[in-house]
Design an enzyme around this catalytic site. Structure first.
Site, mmCIF file in Angstrom:
data_model
loop_
_atom_site.group_PDB
_atom_site.id
_atom_site.type_symbol
_atom_site.label_atom_id
_atom_site.label_comp_id
_atom_site.label_asym_id
_atom_site.label_seq_id
_atom_site.Cartn_x
_atom_site.Cartn_y
_atom_site.Cartn_z
ATOM 1 N N ARG A 1 23.190 -42.606 40.429
ATOM 2 C CA ARG A 1 21.950 -41.732 40.382
ATOM 3 C C ARG A 1 22.246 -40.580 41.562
ATOM 4 O O ARG A 1 21.414 -39.841 41.401
ATOM 5 C CB ARG A 1 20.658 -42.534 40.690
ATOM 6 C CG ARG A 1 20.599 -43.610 39.651
ATOM 7 C CD ARG A 1 19.321 -44.221 39.720
ATOM 8 N NE ARG A 1 19.320 -45.253 40.808
ATOM 9 C CZ ARG A 1 19.411 -46.615 40.876
ATOM 10 N NH1 ARG A 1 19.138 -47.015 39.562
ATOM 11 N NH2 ARG A 1 19.484 -47.115 41.812
ATOM 12 N N GLU B 1 24.868 -57.987 50.163
ATOM 13 C CA GLU B 1 24.037 -59.304 50.325
ATOM 14 C C GLU B 1 24.881 -60.515 49.699
ATOM 15 O O GLU B 1 24.782 -61.568 50.200
ATOM 16 C CB GLU B 1 22.724 -59.113 49.822
ATOM 17 C CG GLU B 1 21.699 -58.248 50.321
ATOM 18 C CD GLU B 1 20.510 -58.270 49.528
ATOM 19 O OE1 GLU B 1 20.002 -59.346 49.282
ATOM 20 O OE2 GLU B 1 19.970 -57.252 49.274
#
Length: 176
Positions: free
Chosen positions: A62, A99
Site C-alpha cells: 500500500r 508480534e
C-alpha cells in the site's frame, strides 16, 4: 473540510480484522474515489515539493499507491521496498520482529546512491516495525532518511517512537 476530515469520512472501520479485537482502518474507499485520491496526491505534492528529497521509498504494497505517483509528480525516483522473495535483481535485506514472528524486507542494491535523502512512505503507521525496518534497510544502503509520510497513524500504538531516531520529519494525514 481539511484533508484529515475528508480522509476520516472515507476510511472504513472493519471490526475484528485480521483477528478478533482489531479495528482495521480500510483505505480502499479512498482508492474508489478519484477526486479524493487526487486531493491527497495534490496535498502531498504541496507538502514535499520544496523539500530536498532525492527519492521516495514505498513499503509493499500500500506504500506504492501514493508513493509512486508522488515520486512521479516530484520528478524523482521511486524505490520499491518489498517482502522477501519478490525482487528479481541483486538485493539487500533486513529481518525484523513482528508480534507473532519475524519478517524480512528487501530492496535492490542499486535502488539508491549513498547520501541520497529518502522520504519513506506507507499507508499506515501502527507499531512502526515495518517503517523502522525499511529505514534500517535504506541507511544500510547508504541513504539518509529525510522523513516519513503516512496516510493514517494509529497514535495509541506509539509507532512514531521507533522512527524519531531516523528523522523528526514525520507527517500523517489522518490520526486516530
Amino acid at each position: 473540510m481539511n484533508i484529515e476530515q475528508l480522509l476520516k469520512q472515507s476510511i472504513r472501520d472493519v471490526p475484528d480484522f485480521p483477528k478478533p479485537g482489531i479495528m482495521f482502518k480500510d483505505i480502499t474507499p479512498i482508492m474508489m474515489n478519484p477526486e479524493l485520491s487526487n486531493l491527497v496526491l495534490n496535498h502531498l505534492v504541496e507538502v514535499y515539493q520544496n523539500q530536498s528529497i532525492d527519492a521516495i521509498a514505498g513499503i509493499e504494497s500500500r506504500g506504492f499507491l501514493f508513493g509512486y505517483p508522488l515520486a512521479m509528480r516530484l520528478g524523482i525516483p521511486f524505490i520499491l521496498v518489498r517482502k522477501k522473495g519478490k525482487l528479481p535483481y541483486d538485493k539487500i535485506s533486513h529481518d525484523y520482529a513482528l508480534e507473532y514472528g519475524t519478517a524480512s524486507i528487501e530492496m535492490h542494491t542499486d535502488a539508491l546512491k549513498p547520501g541520497q535523502r529518502i522520504l519513506l512512505h506507507d499507508d499506515l503507521l501502527a507499531t512502526g516495525g515495518s517503517a523502522e525496518a525499511a529505514a534500517v534497510l535504506i541507511t544500510k544502503s547508504g541513504g539518509a532518511i529525510h522523513g516519513f509520510n503516512f496516510l493514517v497513524e494509529l497514535s495509541f500504538l506509539d509507532g512514531i517512537k521507533k522512527l524519531t531516531s531516523f528523522s523528526d520529519n514525520i507527517v500523517n494525514l489522518a490520526t486516530y
